[in-house]
Design a protein around this motif. Structure first.
Motif, PDB file in Angstrom:
ATOM      1  N   ASP A 115       3.269  -3.029  17.783  1.00 33.87           N
ATOM      2  CA  ASP A 115       1.987  -2.926  17.082  1.00 33.87           C
ATOM      3  C   ASP A 115       1.855  -1.634  16.281  1.00 33.87           C
ATOM      4  O   ASP A 115       0.750  -1.113  16.107  1.00 33.87           O
ATOM      5  N   SER A 116       2.958  -1.130  15.769  1.00 30.21           N
ATOM      6  CA  SER A 116       2.921   0.098  14.988  1.00 30.21           C
ATOM      7  C   SER A 116       2.190  -0.115  13.663  1.00 30.21           C
ATOM      8  O   SER A 116       2.246  -1.196  13.062  1.00 30.21           O
ATOM      9  N   ASP A 117       1.524   0.933  13.182  1.00 29.81           N
ATOM     10  CA  ASP A 117       0.867   0.879  11.880  1.00 29.81           C
ATOM     11  C   ASP A 117       1.867   0.824  10.736  1.00 29.81           C
ATOM     12  O   ASP A 117       1.476   0.627   9.581  1.00 29.81           O
ATOM     13  N   MET A 118       3.154   1.004  11.050  1.00 31.12           N
ATOM     14  CA  MET A 118       4.176   0.958  10.006  1.00 31.12           C
ATOM     15  C   MET A 118       4.522  -0.469   9.604  1.00 31.12           C
ATOM     16  O   MET A 118       5.290  -0.686   8.675  1.00 31.12           O
ATOM     17  N   VAL A 119       3.956  -1.460  10.302  1.00 33.23           N
ATOM     18  CA  VAL A 119       4.189  -2.864   9.953  1.00 33.23           C
ATOM     19  C   VAL A 119       2.865  -3.469   9.509  1.00 33.23           C
ATOM     20  O   VAL A 119       1.861  -3.380  10.221  1.00 33.23           O
ATOM     21  N   ALA A 120       2.853  -4.056   8.323  1.00 35.61           N
ATOM     22  CA  ALA A 120       1.626  -4.648   7.784  1.00 35.61           C
ATOM     23  C   ALA A 120       1.821  -6.131   7.556  1.00 35.61           C
ATOM     24  O   ALA A 120       2.940  -6.624   7.419  1.00 35.61           O
ATOM     25  N   TRP A 121       0.683  -6.847   7.487  1.00 31.47           N
ATOM     26  CA  TRP A 121       0.739  -8.280   7.210  1.00 31.47           C
ATOM     27  C   TRP A 121      -0.215  -8.631   6.086  1.00 31.47           C
ATOM     28  O   TRP A 121      -1.290  -8.089   5.990  1.00 31.47           O
TER      29      TRP A 121
ATOM     30  N   GLY B 113       8.623  -3.573  -1.769  1.00 33.22           N
ATOM     31  CA  GLY B 113       9.805  -2.858  -1.302  1.00 33.22           C
ATOM     32  C   GLY B 113       9.924  -1.441  -1.820  1.00 33.22           C
ATOM     33  O   GLY B 113      11.015  -0.867  -1.793  1.00 33.22           O
ATOM     34  N   ARG B 114       8.815  -0.844  -2.270  1.00 35.63           N
ATOM     35  CA  ARG B 114       8.858   0.503  -2.845  1.00 35.63           C
ATOM     36  C   ARG B 114       8.051   1.515  -2.040  1.00 35.63           C
ATOM     37  O   ARG B 114       7.842   2.644  -2.492  1.00 35.63           O
ATOM     38  N   GLN B 115       7.573   1.095  -0.870  1.00 37.61           N
ATOM     39  CA  GLN B 115       6.750   1.978  -0.049  1.00 37.61           C
ATOM     40  C   GLN B 115       7.333   2.078   1.362  1.00 37.61           C
ATOM     41  O   GLN B 115       8.073   1.197   1.805  1.00 37.61           O
ATOM     42  N   PRO B 116       6.990   3.159   2.093  1.00 40.10           N
ATOM     43  CA  PRO B 116       7.529   3.347   3.451  1.00 40.10           C
ATOM     44  C   PRO B 116       6.760   2.543   4.495  1.00 40.10           C
ATOM     45  O   PRO B 116       6.054   3.099   5.342  1.00 40.10           O
ATOM     46  N   CYS B 117       6.861   1.235   4.418  1.00 43.94           N
ATOM     47  CA  CYS B 117       6.222   0.381   5.421  1.00 43.94           C
ATOM     48  C   CYS B 117       6.968  -0.944   5.482  1.00 43.94           C
ATOM     49  O   CYS B 117       7.596  -1.365   4.510  1.00 43.94           O
TER      50      CYS B 117
ATOM     51  N   PRO C 210       0.837  -1.212   0.000  1.00 47.44           N
ATOM     52  CA  PRO C 210       0.000   0.000   0.000  1.00 47.44           C
ATOM     53  C   PRO C 210       0.866   1.254   0.000  1.00 47.44           C
ATOM     54  O   PRO C 210       1.929   1.298   0.617  1.00 47.44           O
ATOM     55  N   LYS C 211       0.410   2.268  -0.711  1.00 45.32           N
ATOM     56  CA  LYS C 211       1.123   3.538  -0.726  1.00 45.32           C
ATOM     57  C   LYS C 211       0.965   4.238   0.614  1.00 45.32           C
ATOM     58  O   LYS C 211       0.089   3.902   1.412  1.00 45.32           O
ATOM     59  N   ASP C 212       1.823   5.205   0.848  1.00 42.87           N
ATOM     60  CA  ASP C 212       1.798   5.939   2.112  1.00 42.87           C
ATOM     61  C   ASP C 212       0.422   6.567   2.313  1.00 42.87           C
ATOM     62  O   ASP C 212      -0.091   7.285   1.454  1.00 42.87           O
ATOM     63  N   GLY C 213      -0.198   6.263   3.448  1.00 44.47           N
ATOM     64  CA  GLY C 213      -1.522   6.792   3.748  1.00 44.47           C
ATOM     65  C   GLY C 213      -2.657   5.878   3.346  1.00 44.47           C
ATOM     66  O   GLY C 213      -3.799   6.090   3.767  1.00 44.47           O
ATOM     67  N   GLU C 214      -2.378   4.861   2.531  1.00 42.44           N
ATOM     68  CA  GLU C 214      -3.409   3.916   2.113  1.00 42.44           C
ATOM     69  C   GLU C 214      -3.488   2.740   3.084  1.00 42.44           C
ATOM     70  O   GLU C 214      -2.499   2.377   3.722  1.00 42.44           O
ATOM     71  N   GLN C 215      -4.658   2.151   3.162  1.00 39.19           N
ATOM     72  CA  GLN C 215      -4.834   0.944   3.956  1.00 39.19           C
ATOM     73  C   GLN C 215      -4.616  -0.279   3.065  1.00 39.19           C
ATOM     74  O   GLN C 215      -5.120  -0.323   1.940  1.00 39.19           O
TER      75      GLN C 215
ATOM     76  N   ARG D 204      12.621   3.097   2.782  1.00 33.71           N
ATOM     77  CA  ARG D 204      13.515   4.045   3.451  1.00 33.71           C
ATOM     78  C   ARG D 204      14.768   3.380   4.006  1.00 33.71           C
ATOM     79  O   ARG D 204      15.762   4.054   4.277  1.00 33.71           O
ATOM     80  N   TYR D 205      14.715   2.061   4.184  1.00 34.90           N
ATOM     81  CA  TYR D 205      15.841   1.361   4.802  1.00 34.90           C
ATOM     82  C   TYR D 205      16.443   0.290   3.899  1.00 34.90           C
ATOM     83  O   TYR D 205      17.116  -0.621   4.372  1.00 34.90           O
TER      84      TYR D 205
END
Length: 330
Positions: A324-330, A278-282, A207-212, A309-310
């Motif tokens: 449990d940060s929103d920066m990690v998705a499954w 690997g192209r989004q900030p998550c 997902p792009k930054d800000g998208e669910q 970013r990393y």
């Protein structure tokens, strides 16, 4: 240890007799424990090489590695023989379970999916993918962490020869494998094999930054309400509770052969370029754990990575199992 092994054998025997569908599985585990060579735990960490056989030390080291006992591994490393065993040792040494080395060959993990399996997989949001072997990457396994490695190896990452055309990010990923042992969610050591492999994966783009990230029937089947902000503990609990049922009832697969897990880091890495990952900030949850030693005791950190970013596809990190940060998705 003999008492513990006897107890394990007794419990596996009871399970073998009571659980008919899984009888062969438990019988195989029971036989493995019954045929293992005895281990002298009291002698291995403290006695000198002269009074401890190389086979006993190797066996004890294998058990310590499986148990995550890094302190014992460090002690046992000092007892490991540095030369090649003599003819007498080779012929007459007791049979032992050996530690798999990074250089040992691995078998392909190919599968032939039935039409029913593919149909139900698609309904769950899973797509079939085939991974070609990557011998050039497999050769890097020789640099992986080992309890018997010299500490000087940790400073030699710049001297590691990467496959031709490899980006600098790959060096950072190899460095993680050099410094830390990794374990998969089943408890075995995780050492990417890069053999030919067939997998069923959720193939939606990051997902792009800000998208669910999108929901899916698989998520509902696992009784998970969202993809972001889930701890690894919650994910593993859902997989443990529902994974076998999904494999057996939904996909028609043998749960003794297949497992439902977070995407393994090497699968994500190999598929990522084509899938656009690997192209989004998550971060993405990866199967398995990074083992750190804190105050002499092993601590498990959940594997995650893929944040642009990393390092994007080459990003590999460890986060707390309760993170449990929103920066990690499954």
């Amino acid at each position: 240890m003999p008492a513990l092994r006897s107890r394990i054998v007794e419990e596996l025997t009871a399970l073998e007799q009571s659980d008919v569908p899984w009888r062969e599985f438990y019988a195989g585990r029971r036989a493995a424990f019954q045929t293992r060579a005895p281990i002298d735990w009291d002698a291995a960490p403290t006695s000198g090489v002269a009074s401890t056989s190389p086979d006993s030390v190797r066996e004890a080291a294998a058990q310590a590695l499986k148990a995550g006992d890094m302190k014992a591994l460090a002690q046992l490393a000092d007892l490991m023989p540095t030369g090649t065993p003599g003819a007498s040792e080779s012929r007459h040494g007791a049979p032992t379970a050996t530690i798999q080395t990074p250089q040992q060959a691995s078998q392909d993990l190919v599968a032939s999916w039935s039409s029913d399996t593919l149909t139900h997989a698609q309904q769950l949001g899973l797509g079939a993918r085939h991974l070609e072997p990557r011998g050039d990457l497999a050769s890097l396994r020789q640099y992986a962490w080992s309890p018997f490695s010299d500490e000087s190896r940790l400073t030699n990452i710049k001297q590691v020869t990467l496959p031709s055309g490899s980006p600098d990010g790959l060096r950072d990923r190899v460095e993680v494998l050099m410094i830390h042992p990794l374990a998969n969610s089943g408890g075995a050591r995780h050492l990417p094999m890069f053999v030919a492999e067939d997998v069923l994966v959720e193939d939606f783009p990051d997902p792009k930054d800000g998208e669910q990230p999108p929901s899916s029937p698989l998520l509902a089947t696992l009784e998970l309400s969202r993809r972001r902000g889930l701890t690894r503990e919650a994910i593993e609990r859902a997989l443990l509770t529902h994974g076998t049922r999904v494999l057996e009832k939904e996909l028609g697969l043998d749960p003794r052969v297949f497992r439902l897990v977070c995407i393994p880091s090497d699968v994500h890495f190999r598929l990522g370029e084509k899938e656009g990952w690997g192209r989004q900030p998550c971060w993405t949850h990866f199967d398995g754990y990074l083992v750190r030693t804190v105050d002499g005791r092993p601590r498990l950190q959940a594997l995650a990575g893929g944040d642009v970013r990393y390092g994007g596809l080459y990003d590999l990190a460890g986060v707390g199992r309760d993170y449990d940060s929103d920066m990690v998705a499954w």
